[in-house]
Enzyme design. Structure first.
Site, PDB file in Angstrom:
ATOM      1  N   GLU A  98      37.932  32.001  32.517  1.00 57.69           N
ATOM      2  CA  GLU A  98      36.503  31.944  32.809  1.00 57.69           C
ATOM      3  C   GLU A  98      35.706  32.725  31.780  1.00 57.69           C
ATOM      4  OE1 GLU A  98      36.180  31.432  37.546  1.00 57.69           O
ATOM      5  OE2 GLU A  98      36.643  33.449  36.922  1.00 57.69           O
ATOM      6  N   CYS A 111      29.850  36.672  28.210  1.00 50.56           N
ATOM      7  CA  CYS A 111      30.978  37.533  28.582  1.00 50.56           C
ATOM      8  C   CYS A 111      32.260  36.715  28.452  1.00 50.56           C
ATOM      9  CB  CYS A 111      30.761  37.998  30.022  1.00 50.56           C
ATOM     10  SG  CYS A 111      32.105  38.988  30.674  1.00 50.56           S
ATOM     11  N   CYS A 118      45.448  39.692  33.901  1.00 54.35           N
ATOM     12  CA  CYS A 118      45.421  41.014  33.272  1.00 54.35           C
ATOM     13  C   CYS A 118      46.600  41.831  33.787  1.00 54.35           C
ATOM     14  CB  CYS A 118      44.108  41.729  33.606  1.00 54.35           C
ATOM     15  SG  CYS A 118      43.943  43.330  32.778  1.00 54.35           S
ATOM     16  N   CYS A 122      44.094  47.358  37.783  1.00 47.61           N
ATOM     17  CA  CYS A 122      43.055  48.268  38.279  1.00 47.61           C
ATOM     18  C   CYS A 122      42.740  47.865  39.722  1.00 47.61           C
ATOM     19  CB  CYS A 122      41.788  48.173  37.427  1.00 47.61           C
ATOM     20  SG  CYS A 122      42.044  48.670  35.721  1.00 47.61           S
ATOM     21  N   CYS A 125      39.565  45.603  40.734  1.00 46.73           N
ATOM     22  CA  CYS A 125      39.226  44.441  39.907  1.00 46.73           C
ATOM     23  C   CYS A 125      39.960  43.180  40.364  1.00 46.73           C
ATOM     24  CB  CYS A 125      39.576  44.753  38.456  1.00 46.73           C
ATOM     25  SG  CYS A 125      39.228  43.389  37.340  1.00 46.73           S
ATOM     26  N   GLY A 166      41.024  40.210  31.440  1.00 45.74           N
ATOM     27  CA  GLY A 166      41.996  40.745  30.490  1.00 45.74           C
ATOM     28  C   GLY A 166      41.570  42.014  29.781  1.00 45.74           C
ATOM     29  N   GLU A 167      42.528  42.605  29.073  1.00 40.92           N
ATOM     30  CA  GLU A 167      42.299  43.848  28.337  1.00 40.92           C
ATOM     31  C   GLU A 167      42.346  43.529  26.836  1.00 40.92           C
ATOM     32  OE1 GLU A 167      41.374  47.048  28.637  1.00 40.92           O
ATOM     33  OE2 GLU A 167      41.755  47.129  26.496  1.00 40.92           O
ATOM     34  N   SER A 198      35.117  46.000  25.529  1.00 33.17           N
ATOM     35  CA  SER A 198      35.304  46.928  26.646  1.00 33.17           C
ATOM     36  C   SER A 198      36.789  47.143  26.891  1.00 33.17           C
ATOM     37  CB  SER A 198      34.650  46.342  27.895  1.00 33.17           C
ATOM     38  OG  SER A 198      34.842  47.203  29.001  1.00 33.17           O
ATOM     39  N   SER A 221      35.865  51.771  30.121  1.00 33.71           N
ATOM     40  CA  SER A 221      35.773  51.710  31.580  1.00 33.71           C
ATOM     41  C   SER A 221      36.278  53.042  32.111  1.00 33.71           C
ATOM     42  CB  SER A 221      36.619  50.544  32.105  1.00 33.71           C
ATOM     43  OG  SER A 221      35.979  49.336  31.758  1.00 33.71           O
ATOM     44  N   LEU A 222      35.349  53.911  32.433  1.00 34.78           N
ATOM     45  CA  LEU A 222      35.688  55.304  32.749  1.00 34.78           C
ATOM     46  C   LEU A 222      36.025  55.468  34.232  1.00 34.78           C
ATOM     47  CD1 LEU A 222      35.719  58.309  31.794  1.00 34.78           C
ATOM     48  CD2 LEU A 222      33.270  58.373  32.289  1.00 34.78           C
ATOM     49  N   HIS A 223      35.049  55.220  35.056  1.00 37.92           N
ATOM     50  CA  HIS A 223      35.184  55.178  36.528  1.00 37.92           C
ATOM     51  C   HIS A 223      35.559  56.503  37.189  1.00 37.92           C
ATOM     52  CE1 HIS A 223      34.628  51.092  35.568  1.00 37.92           C
ATOM     53  NE2 HIS A 223      35.880  50.783  35.328  1.00 37.92           N
ATOM     54  N   ASN A 297      31.508  45.421  43.121  1.00 35.69           N
ATOM     55  CA  ASN A 297      31.451  44.072  43.685  1.00 35.69           C
ATOM     56  C   ASN A 297      32.672  43.839  44.559  1.00 35.69           C
ATOM     57  OD1 ASN A 297      29.040  43.199  42.342  1.00 35.69           O
ATOM     58  ND2 ASN A 297      30.235  43.198  40.452  1.00 35.69           N
ATOM     59  N   CYS A 347      30.821  41.314  37.501  1.00 42.02           N
ATOM     60  CA  CYS A 347      31.862  42.159  36.913  1.00 42.02           C
ATOM     61  C   CYS A 347      33.070  42.248  37.828  1.00 42.02           C
ATOM     62  CB  CYS A 347      31.360  43.587  36.752  1.00 42.02           C
ATOM     63  SG  CYS A 347      30.215  43.809  35.444  1.00 42.02           S
TER      64      CYS A 347
HETATM   65  N1  SAH Z   1      39.852  45.334  30.600  1.00 38.60           N
HETATM   66  C1  SAH Z   1      38.558  45.668  30.092  1.00 38.60           C
HETATM   67  C2  SAH Z   1      37.524  44.542  30.195  1.00 38.60           C
HETATM   68  C3  SAH Z   1      37.370  43.800  31.501  1.00 38.60           C
HETATM   69  S1  SAH Z   1      36.549  44.556  32.867  1.00 38.60           S
HETATM   70  C4  SAH Z   1      38.038  46.931  30.738  1.00 38.60           C
HETATM   71  O1  SAH Z   1      38.686  47.427  31.648  1.00 38.60           O
HETATM   72  O2  SAH Z   1      37.023  47.451  30.305  1.00 38.60           O
HETATM   73  C5  SAH Z   1      34.861  44.567  32.581  1.00 38.60           C
HETATM   74  C6  SAH Z   1      34.113  45.631  33.439  1.00 38.60           C
HETATM   75  O3  SAH Z   1      34.003  45.245  34.827  1.00 38.60           O
HETATM   76  C7  SAH Z   1      34.864  46.940  33.427  1.00 38.60           C
HETATM   77  O4  SAH Z   1      34.043  48.047  33.268  1.00 38.60           O
HETATM   78  C8  SAH Z   1      35.469  46.942  34.808  1.00 38.60           C
HETATM   79  O5  SAH Z   1      35.842  48.187  35.172  1.00 38.60           O
HETATM   80  C9  SAH Z   1      34.353  46.337  35.648  1.00 38.60           C
HETATM   81  N2  SAH Z   1      34.787  45.892  36.970  1.00 38.60           N
HETATM   82  C10 SAH Z   1      36.023  45.500  37.319  1.00 38.60           C
HETATM   83  N3  SAH Z   1      36.066  45.201  38.637  1.00 38.60           N
HETATM   84  C11 SAH Z   1      34.840  45.409  39.134  1.00 38.60           C
HETATM   85  C12 SAH Z   1      34.260  45.277  40.437  1.00 38.60           C
HETATM   86  N4  SAH Z   1      34.969  44.831  41.475  1.00 38.60           N
HETATM   87  N5  SAH Z   1      32.957  45.567  40.586  1.00 38.60           N
HETATM   88  C13 SAH Z   1      32.228  45.977  39.541  1.00 38.60           C
HETATM   89  N6  SAH Z   1      32.715  46.117  38.289  1.00 38.60           N
HETATM   90  C14 SAH Z   1      34.018  45.853  38.083  1.00 38.60           C
END
Ligand code: SAH
Length: 355
Positions: A98, A111, A118, A122, A125, A166-167, A198, A221-223, A297, A347
């Site tokens: 997608e 995007c 992936c 995480c 995700c 994906g990463e 990213s 992607s820090l979180h 989300n 996202c």
């Molecule tokens: N693998 C890469 C790129 C894909 S994710 C990465 O981790 O950065 C793209 C962004 O969407 C990342 O910041 C990820 O953390 C965020 N994301 C993933 N799941 C999400 C969710 N359920 N709600 C909001 N953002 C999310």
């Protein structure tokens, strides 16, 4: 038994230097590389018959022996409320991927995905929940742009983010080759300053990207700023701890002169406390950066199990408070309110069944 099927050369995805080498290797002049580059990536041609400035015999030879079309269109969905458009595309092995066009006031961002599924798992995700199938080729990464540009108009796309499935840094060479193509002034017209890769944090590859000379924007992607919490929600943090990634990012900033984006999905009671604000403020004081706060989300449509099923979004008023407190400390914070939730294009919601 002799295998009679000759493997075709994948031209789509080759940057200019590789195309030049290919044409020299088949006894053609080097400038054919530039011609084919221009047809494939600038004019978005997927049929050699249209490449008028190539001799007919060469066109026939190329259509027999090479590939310049990597994806098939399957479906698209438009979100009436936001204008976000999601494309479902298929690789030649029938893997579905997608990509999403996200129109905003002053820009329109594409995007794109770099892998089918992936491997990172995480916990927040949707793509992580579907598991990993394969790396996309540079041609398959580029062809997501091709479909979007043909549909939406090349001039209307202003930004590209590698934030789909994906990463990207675990598919490093295809990612870099696609960046080299996008970066060429003949192709998208989108400079590397408007392209963001990213990553969940693959420290050695961040160093390699810094050394590549491609001054693309980088998002981490820090979180969470805390190793234990981060490892819980992002298992890759056990292999490449945050500390190692922060060192790599400092190197990236020094080498490229760019500013880092920290992405931060707001998870209730996990990363939305005062301690998190303090740690974020400390981190941002050390690195030229901004924070993209992303409301979580829901993954409910994926029927998550285990730890993923326990995750909840931080309530909106608390996100606002969190952001205000960071801004009070002079930190640049954007809140990425959900785009395309109604069509599961927001996202972390990109996920398709493998077959
Ligand atoms: N693998 C890469 C790129 C894909 S994710 C990465 O981790 O950065 C793209 C962004 O969407 C990342 O910041 C990820 O953390 C965020 N994301 C993933 N799941 C999400 C969710 N359920 N709600 C909001 N953002 C999310």
């Amino acid at each position: 038994m002799i295998n009679a099927v000759k493997k075709k050369t994948l031209l789509k995805g080759m940057p200019l230097d590789e195309l030049n080498d290919y044409f020299v290797s088949i006894g053609e002049p080097k400038f054919r590389g530039g011609q084919v580059f221009n047809w494939m990536y600038n004019h978005l041609v997927t049929d050699f018959a249209e490449m008028e400035n190539l001799p007919k015999e060469l066109r026939n030879n190329l259509s027999e022996n090479t590939i310049i079309r990597t994806l098939d269109y399957v479906d698209s969905e438009l979100s009436e409320s936001t204008g976000t458009k999601k494309f479902l595309l298929e690789t030649s092995e029938h893997n579905k991927i997608e990509s999403v066009i996200i129109p905003e006031e002053k820009r329109t961002t594409l995007c794109i995905s770099t892998q089918v599924g992936c491997p990172l798992d995480c916990k927040f995700c949707a793509t992580g929940l579907m598991g990993y199938k394969k790396n996309l080729t540079a041609g398959e990464i580029f062809d997501q742009y091709l479909f979007a540009a043909k549909d939406y108009g090349k001039d209307n796309l202003t930004n590209i983010v590698y934030m789909g499935m994906g990463e990207p840094l675990l598919n490093y060479s295809a990612t870099v080759n696609s960046l080299k193509i996008f970066a060429d002034e003949l192709t998208t017209g989108i400079s590397l300053k408007k392209i963001t890769v990213s990553t969940a944090g693959i420290a050695p590859k961040i160093i390699e990207l810094a050394d590549s000379g491609l001054k693309v924007k980088l998002a981490l992607s820090l979180h969470s700023c805390f190793e234990d919490t981060r490892s819980k929600i992002m298992p890759i943090n056990i292999k490449y701890p945050l500390k190692q990634n922060i060192d790599a990012i400092k190197y990236y900033v020094k080498k490229t002169g760019t500013r880092i984006t920290f992405e931060y999905v707001m998870l209730k009671d996990l990363n939305d406390r005062q301690d998190d604000i303090n740690a974020l403020a400390r981190l941002c004081s050390e690195i030229p950066s901004k924070i993209n706060v992303i409301p979580f989300n829901s993954l409910k449509h994926m029927k998550p199990e285990g730890f993923s099923a326990l995750l909840e979004p931080t309530p909106k008023h608390k996100i606002e408070d969190f952001v205000a407190k960071l801004r009070n400390r002079n930190i640049t914070v954007n809140v990425r309110y959900t785009q395309g939730d109604d069509i599961a294009a927001a996202c972390g919601q990109l996920a398709v069944k493998f077959n």
